[in-house]
Design a protein around this motif. Structure first.
Motif, PDB file in Angstrom:
ATOM      1  N   ILE A 422       0.837  -1.204   0.000  1.00  0.00           N
ATOM      2  CA  ILE A 422       0.000   0.000   0.000  1.00  0.00           C
ATOM      3  C   ILE A 422       0.871   1.253   0.000  1.00  0.00           C
ATOM      4  O   ILE A 422       0.561   2.241  -0.683  1.00  0.00           O
ATOM      5  N   ARG A 423       1.974   1.233   0.743  1.00  0.00           N
ATOM      6  CA  ARG A 423       2.905   2.373   0.726  1.00  0.00           C
ATOM      7  C   ARG A 423       3.426   2.613  -0.691  1.00  0.00           C
ATOM      8  O   ARG A 423       3.529   3.764  -1.144  1.00  0.00           O
ATOM      9  N   HIS A 424       3.739   1.533  -1.371  1.00  0.00           N
ATOM     10  CA  HIS A 424       4.208   1.636  -2.758  1.00  0.00           C
ATOM     11  C   HIS A 424       3.127   2.254  -3.651  1.00  0.00           C
ATOM     12  O   HIS A 424       3.407   3.166  -4.446  1.00  0.00           O
ATOM     13  N   LEU A 425       1.882   1.790  -3.518  1.00  0.00           N
ATOM     14  CA  LEU A 425       0.793   2.312  -4.353  1.00  0.00           C
ATOM     15  C   LEU A 425       0.533   3.793  -4.080  1.00  0.00           C
ATOM     16  O   LEU A 425       0.261   4.573  -5.004  1.00  0.00           O
ATOM     17  N   LYS A 426       0.618   4.189  -2.809  1.00  0.00           N
ATOM     18  CA  LYS A 426       0.364   5.594  -2.459  1.00  0.00           C
ATOM     19  C   LYS A 426       1.383   6.536  -3.094  1.00  0.00           C
ATOM     20  O   LYS A 426       1.073   7.704  -3.374  1.00  0.00           O
ATOM     21  N   ARG A 427       2.589   6.042  -3.309  1.00  0.00           N
ATOM     22  CA  ARG A 427       3.639   6.879  -3.890  1.00  0.00           C
ATOM     23  C   ARG A 427       3.266   7.354  -5.305  1.00  0.00           C
ATOM     24  O   ARG A 427       3.748   8.377  -5.763  1.00  0.00           O
ATOM     25  N   TYR A 428       2.441   6.579  -6.021  1.00  0.00           N
ATOM     26  CA  TYR A 428       2.066   6.959  -7.383  1.00  0.00           C
ATOM     27  C   TYR A 428       1.321   8.291  -7.410  1.00  0.00           C
ATOM     28  O   TYR A 428       1.369   9.022  -8.399  1.00  0.00           O
ATOM     29  N   THR A 429       0.606   8.611  -6.339  1.00  0.00           N
ATOM     30  CA  THR A 429      -0.194   9.834  -6.315  1.00  0.00           C
ATOM     31  C   THR A 429       0.615  11.050  -5.892  1.00  0.00           C
ATOM     32  O   THR A 429       0.098  12.172  -5.923  1.00  0.00           O
ATOM     33  N   SER A 430       1.869  10.847  -5.514  1.00  0.00           N
ATOM     34  CA  SER A 430       2.703  11.951  -5.032  1.00  0.00           C
ATOM     35  C   SER A 430       3.881  12.161  -5.978  1.00  0.00           C
ATOM     36  O   SER A 430       3.999  11.510  -7.013  1.00  0.00           O
ATOM     37  N   ILE A 431       4.757  13.077  -5.596  1.00  0.00           N
ATOM     38  CA  ILE A 431       5.952  13.339  -6.401  1.00  0.00           C
ATOM     39  C   ILE A 431       7.133  12.479  -5.960  1.00  0.00           C
ATOM     40  O   ILE A 431       8.211  12.556  -6.533  1.00  0.00           O
ATOM     41  N   LYS A 432       6.912  11.650  -4.928  1.00  0.00           N
ATOM     42  CA  LYS A 432       7.983  10.789  -4.440  1.00  0.00           C
ATOM     43  C   LYS A 432       8.198   9.618  -5.394  1.00  0.00           C
ATOM     44  O   LYS A 432       7.305   9.232  -6.147  1.00  0.00           O
ATOM     45  N   ASN A 433       9.397   9.051  -5.332  1.00  0.00           N
ATOM     46  CA  ASN A 433       9.757   7.926  -6.193  1.00  0.00           C
ATOM     47  C   ASN A 433       9.037   6.657  -5.734  1.00  0.00           C
ATOM     48  O   ASN A 433       9.315   6.128  -4.667  1.00  0.00           O
ATOM     49  N   GLN A 434       8.103   6.173  -6.569  1.00  0.00           N
ATOM     50  CA  GLN A 434       7.329   4.987  -6.199  1.00  0.00           C
ATOM     51  C   GLN A 434       8.141   3.692  -6.289  1.00  0.00           C
ATOM     52  O   GLN A 434       7.674   2.632  -5.867  1.00  0.00           O
ATOM     53  N   PHE A 435       9.346   3.776  -6.854  1.00  0.00           N
ATOM     54  CA  PHE A 435      10.171   2.586  -7.023  1.00  0.00           C
ATOM     55  C   PHE A 435      11.259   2.464  -5.955  1.00  0.00           C
ATOM     56  O   PHE A 435      12.048   1.517  -5.982  1.00  0.00           O
TER      57      PHE A 435
END
Length: 519
Positions: A422-435
């Motif tokens: 879920i932390r990984h998925l939430k990153r997609y909505t922000s400017i943070k690196n989701q990878f």
């Protein structure tokens, strides 16, 4: 009669010739008499001011020249006053120029500029010259085949087309042949049979699934016309005409990626103006046949979510997708499979033109030894030839790839806890690196093979979960928002610049913005 003309001068170099005056005359613009000059590249004018005995700087400021680039002109019409019920003729008032206007956040809109002059001969001469210039823009379509999916999202596609898009096509004198699709695969059937040479482009009004079907149909037709085997396509032929995308779905990934925004008028104006962008396309194949042409795919969580949503079509679109997302997340389980991929060592965008032959030579020398293999349990596998922007992922699902750099992004999410996923998925909505997680791996690749490993000896609940897609145990794939089921190995290849899409490269959207004034 108030008019002045400048006859064309002797032949000049192309760039210089575009600046040579074609016509010069007087029109009333914004209630002021103006000296108007037309060249092949632009229309410019400045107010005619009375002579001043003194050097009045304020008067000079008022006489500042206004300019319209002809490439920004959508259409030109003769302006007439007509009585109620009068459809033809009328008193000529002048010329109206419709211009494409750049606004904030990548939006385009149209505005009208009125050049008033009561002389019939004067206006007709200017009208002819303006039309000749517009007709010289070769990428602008004159005839379009349009597909409208009335079932997209909130069933708004038909209204969107006839209320917002069709008037712009009519304004630009574009002829259209419209098919309102009645069932899944309808557009594909029409594209296989219709006379494509009669059209300058194809337009799809719908969501990602509708666009995927039309793109697949257009490319499949190209293979048929080229006499190629449609079961095995190793070197596919390019699509013969461009594809336009009018966003009328839920996510609209391709529209977001092309235009930088989900905006119907912006999409329609890019089509009208003939803004064309070459785009990479993937082929998805089994060892025996071609499954699909497409731009992106997900295996695992993204596909399981779509499969569950498709089973609940009776629910409203947004509720159905939210339900499927939450339910799949609650039942989160990894897929066991084997991934084989061919890395792209030299990114296409980093190579200079002079190095292209060397790079192609390196690619030709590739052997099976270059293939890499990963086997394990994965929560999600994404294979994307385009960045896949959307409102939920403003940076894109695959921000490190481009529209036409000849590569795919392979994003592998290893098995991890639900909380970390879920932390990984939430990153997609922000400017943070989701990878930036230890369980996420990314690769730049040319080809990928995905081989599911169906396990035996599972308990009833696990078997029910794994076989939810079909009774035969086929694994679901999410290809451009379309659900496909396949039990065998799927081979994905990227084919550089296989199709032209109406739109602009989102990498260049901000830099290409110009300051425009509408009168």
């Amino acid at each position: 009669e108030r008019r002045r003309r400048v006859a064309p001068l002797a032949a000049a170099p192309p760039a210089r010739a575009a600046e040579e005056p074609l016509l010069r005359g007087i029109f009333e613009i914004g209630k002021r008499s103006c000296d108007v000059v037309l060249s092949g590249r632009r229309l410019r004018w400045s107010p005619i001011l009375p002579e001043s005995p003194t050097d009045d700087s304020s008067m000079a400021l008022q006489a500042q020249e206004e300019i319209i680039e002809m490439k920004d002109v959508i259409s030109v019409k003769l302006k007439r006053r007509r009585f109620a019920g009068q459809n033809k003729g009328g008193t000529l008032l002048g010329i109206t120029i419709f211009k494409c206007l750049n606004k904030e956040e990548n939006k385009l809109t149209d505005c009208a500029i009125h050049l008033n002059n009561l002389s019939e001969d004067h206006c007709q001469s200017w009208f002819r010259h303006l039309k000749e210039i517009l007709n010289g823009f070769q990428n602008r379509p004159k005839s379009l085949k349009v597909f409208v999916n009335p079932s997209s999202h909130r069933r708004e596609a038909t209204h969107v087309y006839y209320e917002q898009v069709a008037p712009l096509f009519k304004l630009a004198d574009i002829k259209t042949d419209v098919t309102v699709t009645e069932y899944e695969g309808h557009a594909l059937s029409v594209l296989k049979e219709c006379e494509l040479q009669a059209f300058d482009g194809v337009v799809c009004v719908g969501g990602d699934g509708s666009v995927s079907e039309v793109a697949h149909g257009l490319l499949l037709r190209a293979q048929i016309d080229a006499g190629k085997d449609t079961d095995y396509v190793s070197n596919p032929a390019r699509a013969p005409i461009p594809l336009g995308v009018i966003p009328a779905g839920t996510t609209n990934i391709l529209a977001h990626t092309l235009y930088g925004i989900k905006h119907v008028v912006t999409a329609a104006l890019h089509i009208v103006m003939g803004h064309i962008q070459a785009v990479d396309v993937c082929t998805f194949s089994t060892p025996s046949r071609l499954l699909r042409f497409g731009f992106s795919a997900m295996f695992g969580f993204g596909a399981r979510t779509l499969a569950l949503a498709e089973k609940h079509r009776w629910m409203p679109s947004s509720q159905r997708k939210d339900f499927a997302f939450i339910k799949t997340l609650a039942d989160l389980k990894p897929e066991e499979c084997e991934l084989s991929f061919l890395p792209l060592e030299i990114p296409w965008e980093d190579s200079h033109e002079g190095d292209r032959k060397k790079k192609e030579k390196i690619k030709r020398k590739g052997s099976k030894d270059q293939w890499q293999k990963i086997q394990g349990h994965f929560l999600n596998v994404s294979i994307m030839a385009i960045p896949c922007l959307c409102s939920m992922a403003p940076r894109g699902l695959a921000p490190n790839t481009r529209l036409n750099n000849g590569s795919m992004a392979l994003i592998v999410v290893q098995n991890t806890s639900r909380t970390e996923f879920i932390r990984h998925l939430k990153r997609y909505t922000s400017i943070k690196n989701q990878f930036n997680f230890p369980f996420v791996e990314t690769y730049t690749v040319q080809e990928v093979k995905v081989q599911p490993r169906l396990k035996s000896g599972l308990d009833a609940k696990e078997n029910m979960y794994l076989n939810a897609a079909s009774a035969e145990g086929n694994c679901p794939w999410n290809i451009d928002g379309d659900l496909m089921k396949e039990a065998s190995e799927v081979h994905v290849r990227v084919h550089p610049q296989l199709i032209d899409l109406y739109g602009v490269n989102t990498d260049d959207l901000e830099s290409s913005q110009a300051t425009c004034n509408c009168i």
